[in-house]
Design a protein around this motif. Sequence first.
Motif, PDB file in Angstrom:
ATOM      1  N   LEU A   3       0.836  -1.343   0.615  1.00  0.00           N
ATOM      2  CA  LEU A   3      -0.229  -0.183   0.234  1.00  0.00           C
ATOM      3  C   LEU A   3       0.592   2.000  -0.143  1.00  0.00           C
ATOM      4  CD1 LEU A   3      -3.252  -0.904   2.530  1.00  0.00           C
ATOM      5  CD2 LEU A   3      -3.006  -0.143   0.136  1.00  0.00           C
ATOM      6  N   SER A   4       2.240   1.386   1.028  1.00  0.00           N
ATOM      7  CA  SER A   4       2.554   2.176   0.224  1.00  0.00           C
ATOM      8  C   SER A   4       3.549   2.605  -0.002  1.00  0.00           C
ATOM      9  CB  SER A   4       3.556   2.393   2.073  1.00  0.00           C
ATOM     10  OG  SER A   4       4.151   1.375   2.156  1.00  0.00           O
ATOM     11  N   SER A   5       3.442   2.333  -1.836  1.00  0.00           N
ATOM     12  CA  SER A   5       4.438   2.410  -2.486  1.00  0.00           C
ATOM     13  C   SER A   5       5.116   4.068  -3.011  1.00  0.00           C
ATOM     14  CB  SER A   5       4.010   1.804  -3.843  1.00  0.00           C
ATOM     15  OG  SER A   5       2.917   2.792  -4.714  1.00  0.00           O
ATOM     16  N   PRO A   6       5.799   4.752  -3.668  1.00  0.00           N
ATOM     17  CA  PRO A   6       6.277   5.836  -2.908  1.00  0.00           C
ATOM     18  C   PRO A   6       5.797   6.258  -4.633  1.00  0.00           C
ATOM     19  CG  PRO A   6       8.153   5.126  -3.726  1.00  0.00           C
ATOM     20  CD  PRO A   6       6.600   3.953  -3.957  1.00  0.00           C
ATOM     21  N   ALA A   7       4.665   5.899  -5.437  1.00  0.00           N
ATOM     22  CA  ALA A   7       3.994   6.716  -5.916  1.00  0.00           C
ATOM     23  C   ALA A   7       2.431   7.096  -5.094  1.00  0.00           C
ATOM     24  CB  ALA A   7       3.482   6.290  -7.705  1.00  0.00           C
ATOM     25  N   ARG A   8       2.076   5.912  -4.623  1.00  0.00           N
ATOM     26  CA  ARG A   8       1.085   6.929  -3.572  1.00  0.00           C
ATOM     27  C   ARG A   8       0.947   7.481  -2.519  1.00  0.00           C
ATOM     28  NH1 ARG A   8      -4.095   3.072  -3.319  1.00  0.00           N
ATOM     29  NH2 ARG A   8      -4.692   4.203  -1.825  1.00  0.00           N
ATOM     30  N   ARG A   9       2.701   7.003  -2.009  1.00  0.00           N
ATOM     31  CA  ARG A   9       2.758   7.989  -0.828  1.00  0.00           C
ATOM     32  C   ARG A   9       2.614   9.384  -1.502  1.00  0.00           C
ATOM     33  NH1 ARG A   9       7.977   5.678   1.962  1.00  0.00           N
ATOM     34  NH2 ARG A   9       7.249   4.037   0.363  1.00  0.00           N
ATOM     35  N   SER A  11       1.408  10.935  -3.447  1.00  0.00           N
ATOM     36  CA  SER A  11       0.318  11.332  -3.953  1.00  0.00           C
ATOM     37  C   SER A  11      -0.079  12.080  -2.524  1.00  0.00           C
ATOM     38  CB  SER A  11      -0.674  10.597  -4.944  1.00  0.00           C
ATOM     39  OG  SER A  11      -1.359   9.697  -4.154  1.00  0.00           O
ATOM     40  N   ARG A  12      -0.016  11.161  -1.771  1.00  0.00           N
ATOM     41  CA  ARG A  12      -0.666  11.586  -0.610  1.00  0.00           C
ATOM     42  C   ARG A  12      -0.599  13.206  -0.208  1.00  0.00           C
ATOM     43  NH1 ARG A  12      -2.260   8.816   4.875  1.00  0.00           N
ATOM     44  NH2 ARG A  12      -1.061   6.675   4.623  1.00  0.00           N
ATOM     45  N   VAL A  13       0.900  13.020  -0.015  1.00  0.00           N
ATOM     46  CA  VAL A  13       0.718  14.041   0.537  1.00  0.00           C
ATOM     47  C   VAL A  13       0.806  15.810  -0.611  1.00  0.00           C
ATOM     48  CG1 VAL A  13       3.188  15.495   1.066  1.00  0.00           C
ATOM     49  CG2 VAL A  13       3.026  13.214   1.359  1.00  0.00           C
ATOM     50  N   ARG A  14       1.126  15.186  -2.094  1.00  0.00           N
ATOM     51  CA  ARG A  14       0.705  16.665  -2.745  1.00  0.00           C
ATOM     52  C   ARG A  14      -0.939  16.739  -2.642  1.00  0.00           C
ATOM     53  NH1 ARG A  14       3.450  13.523  -7.413  1.00  0.00           N
ATOM     54  NH2 ARG A  14       5.484  14.116  -7.412  1.00  0.00           N
ATOM     55  N   ARG A  15      -1.320  15.383  -2.260  1.00  0.00           N
ATOM     56  CA  ARG A  15      -3.317  15.880  -2.412  1.00  0.00           C
ATOM     57  C   ARG A  15      -4.104  16.944  -2.295  1.00  0.00           C
ATOM     58  NH1 ARG A  15      -5.562  10.872  -1.696  1.00  0.00           N
ATOM     59  NH2 ARG A  15      -6.011  12.072   0.418  1.00  0.00           N
ATOM     60  N   GLN A  16      -3.982  18.114  -1.749  1.00  0.00           N
ATOM     61  CA  GLN A  16      -4.277  18.792  -1.053  1.00  0.00           C
ATOM     62  C   GLN A  16      -4.170  20.513  -1.282  1.00  0.00           C
ATOM     63  OE1 GLN A  16      -1.417  19.908   2.944  1.00  0.00           O
ATOM     64  NE2 GLN A  16      -3.838  18.930   3.329  1.00  0.00           N
ATOM     65  N   LEU A  17      -5.592  21.645  -0.555  1.00  0.00           N
ATOM     66  CA  LEU A  17      -5.075  22.617  -0.852  1.00  0.00           C
ATOM     67  C   LEU A  17      -4.836  23.114  -2.649  1.00  0.00           C
ATOM     68  CD1 LEU A  17      -3.034  24.637   1.460  1.00  0.00           C
ATOM     69  CD2 LEU A  17      -5.730  23.865   1.435  1.00  0.00           C
ATOM     70  N   PRO A  18      -6.022  23.133  -3.095  1.00  0.00           N
ATOM     71  CA  PRO A  18      -5.642  22.959  -5.108  1.00  0.00           C
ATOM     72  C   PRO A  18      -5.421  24.427  -5.166  1.00  0.00           C
ATOM     73  CG  PRO A  18      -7.935  23.430  -4.264  1.00  0.00           C
ATOM     74  CD  PRO A  18      -7.299  23.112  -3.064  1.00  0.00           C
TER      75      PRO A  18
ATOM     76  N   TYR B 202      10.486  12.284   0.726  1.00  0.00           N
ATOM     77  CA  TYR B 202       8.666  12.134   0.992  1.00  0.00           C
ATOM     78  C   TYR B 202       8.438  11.648   2.215  1.00  0.00           C
ATOM     79  CZ  TYR B 202       6.852  13.423  -4.110  1.00  0.00           C
ATOM     80  OH  TYR B 202       6.995  14.210  -4.754  1.00  0.00           O
ATOM     81  N   GLU B 203       9.511  10.720   2.915  1.00  0.00           N
ATOM     82  CA  GLU B 203       8.347   9.933   4.113  1.00  0.00           C
ATOM     83  C   GLU B 203       8.698  10.943   5.226  1.00  0.00           C
ATOM     84  OE1 GLU B 203      10.655   8.353   2.266  1.00  0.00           O
ATOM     85  OE2 GLU B 203      10.096   6.502   1.292  1.00  0.00           O
ATOM     86  N   ILE B 204      10.180  11.877   5.288  1.00  0.00           N
ATOM     87  CA  ILE B 204       9.243  13.191   6.305  1.00  0.00           C
ATOM     88  C   ILE B 204       8.433  14.010   5.694  1.00  0.00           C
ATOM     89  CG2 ILE B 204      10.502  14.811   7.455  1.00  0.00           C
ATOM     90  CD1 ILE B 204      13.223  13.792   6.163  1.00  0.00           C
ATOM     91  N   GLU B 205       8.240  14.252   5.097  1.00  0.00           N
ATOM     92  CA  GLU B 205       6.594  15.429   4.542  1.00  0.00           C
ATOM     93  C   GLU B 205       5.600  14.456   4.587  1.00  0.00           C
ATOM     94  OE1 GLU B 205       6.389  18.325   1.612  1.00  0.00           O
ATOM     95  OE2 GLU B 205       8.252  17.961   1.197  1.00  0.00           O
ATOM     96  N   GLU B 206       5.437  12.927   4.586  1.00  0.00           N
ATOM     97  CA  GLU B 206       4.073  12.604   4.945  1.00  0.00           C
ATOM     98  C   GLU B 206       4.047  12.419   6.353  1.00  0.00           C
ATOM     99  OE1 GLU B 206       2.123   9.008   3.208  1.00  0.00           O
ATOM    100  OE2 GLU B 206       3.780   8.275   3.913  1.00  0.00           O
ATOM    101  N   ALA B 207       5.046  12.049   7.193  1.00  0.00           N
ATOM    102  CA  ALA B 207       5.089  12.022   8.267  1.00  0.00           C
ATOM    103  C   ALA B 207       4.103  13.485   9.297  1.00  0.00           C
ATOM    104  CB  ALA B 207       6.235  11.672   9.346  1.00  0.00           C
ATOM    105  N   ALA B 208       4.441  14.254   8.619  1.00  0.00           N
ATOM    106  CA  ALA B 208       3.868  15.851   9.184  1.00  0.00           C
ATOM    107  C   ALA B 208       2.400  15.588   8.496  1.00  0.00           C
ATOM    108  CB  ALA B 208       5.044  16.960   8.385  1.00  0.00           C
ATOM    109  N   PHE B 209       2.167  14.800   7.556  1.00  0.00           N
ATOM    110  CA  PHE B 209       0.675  15.382   7.118  1.00  0.00           C
ATOM    111  C   PHE B 209       0.074  14.364   7.542  1.00  0.00           C
ATOM    112  CE2 PHE B 209      -2.201  13.733   3.797  1.00  0.00           C
ATOM    113  CZ  PHE B 209      -2.482  14.108   3.141  1.00  0.00           C
TER     114      PHE B 209
END
Lengths: 303, 312
Positions: A3-9, A11-18, B202-209
């Motif tokens: 589930l935590s493949s790099p692409a998914r991770r 996209s989760r970080v990137r997705r918000q505040l359009p 990315y991991e660090i920022e994801e943790a903050a997210f």
Amino acid sequence: MALSSPARRGSRVRRQLPSSPWLFAAPGLLVTAAFVLYPFVSTVVNSFTDRRTLVPGDFVGLANYREMLHDDQFWVALRNSTLYVVGVVPALVILPLLLALLVQKHIPGIAFFRSAFYTPVVASIVVVGLIWVWLLDERGLINSLLETLGAGPVGFLSDQWLILLSAMAVTVWKGLGYYMIIYLAALANVPRELHEAAAVDGAGAVRRFLSVTVPALRSTMVLVAALSSVSAFKVFSEVYLIANPTGGPGGEDTTLVMLVQRTGTGLSGRVGYASAISVVVFLITVVLMLLVLRADRKDEAQA
Amino acid sequence: MTDTLRTPGERSARPGHPTTDTARRTGRRTRFTDDTGRRVRPWELVLRYLLLLGVLALTIGPFLWQLSTSLKGPTEDIYSSPPSFLPDHPTLHNYGRVADVIPVWDYALNSLKVAVASVVTNCVGSALAGYALARLRYRGRRVATLVFILALLVPAESIIIAQFTTMRSLDLNNTLIGVVLPGCVGALNVLLMRNAFLNLPYEIEEAAFVDGANVWQRFLRIALPSVRGTLAVVAIFAFMGAWDDFLWPLIVLGDPSKFTLTVGLNYLHGTFANDQRLVAAGTIIAVAPLIALFACLQRYFFRGVGEGAVKG
């Protein structure tokens, strides 16, 4: 874990505040569009008009480019800028490499020497130009040293060709340290085993330099050739200061960028004609880059 | 770069090795080895230092000669042959006099304003845009990246006339703002910052997210502190670029009261070319701050060369 493949991770970080991405990028994009891309388009458009600083001007087709063909000043400037590339680039490809080899070894005090050799890069070209104007003066240090050796004063700043040569020397002097650092970084990546193998085979220092170092640094040398040829072709300040703002005796030392500056600025500036010359400057720098890169590829094919 | 400076004692010193002490004692004298591990002969070392000193004289000598000229008093002959390298009676007289001839301290202040403004706008603008290009997903990201790459390919010299007419139409010619604007967010700096952000995991920022941090908080608290090194490079090169620039301020500034230091020096040279002591004092004023900056922050200068060399 799947589930935590790099692409998914990602996209989760990137997705918000359009709206925020554009907010972030806006200042940079606006400045670049307004002060680089728009002026570029406007240069090309203006080159087909007879616009002047205070007069909007009309479309005149290729008239500016046709005028250029018959303009002696343009040809003199093109000759000088081309000569500048021919004179400066070989020196800036070879001398900084030798300098990098000289400062490569970690002997005591080497950090000081490296920094000292870089100092001219830090100084403004105006400072450097004026320092050399004083050194090359008819009664300056270099001529007075020549005099103590029994040689007459040399007109570094008065003879048409010596002016150009002096300016080239200043460009090389100021650029040495910059390219030295580029070479130094590249030298660190030359595999040590190659040197060791060559040494075991009985190759001397010169032979190792030519057969190991130079081939390994080929792409760096191409990079240096590309960077230095583009910047040499656009030379302005060195010649402007060492000749004079009008380009030495009879304007014979004018370079293309000096011609652009002289033609296009001021209240009576011929913006249209200066833009046409600017377009030529742009096209030649692009061609120079392509030529160097092509030479690189040809070398590679032969190797 | 491998460290080629080793003492034989260090080489054979292994923990618990019985010969360590003897090796230390006999290997007290420092020896130098070359890349292949062979000892450098003394005459080779001497030759190397002689060459280094020769190049040193060539690169630093001209600056020192200028400094020496600037310290020579009005009665001392600066044209003497053989030349005298040290001033007989060093004096700061010329530094006072150059300020009487041109407002050199005002010019220095103008240069400082331009340079500081350029540092601020470049750091803020390129960090924001670089972050957007590296981290944020939005439609048109590729186009935005392309805009900066294209801008990198256009030599400033070839659009300088159009930049001048643009500034005229904005009524910003002859102002310091007009000097700063075209270079206030350099495309190269944006791309440098983009690469720096791309290299962060990315991991660090994801943790903050996950902890509920929004995009501004992630940018300011996590991403930005991790790219301080690149930001320092951007700041230094923005300062140096603005302080040293000549062609653009020469074109955009017509009024002598607005000149930056480089344009002012050119004016001094053109008007008072006969007095080399004054010109020398002016150039020393212009170059001293940068040499001081370089002396303090060398590694960022060198790092910037490597990263900036991608520029076309």
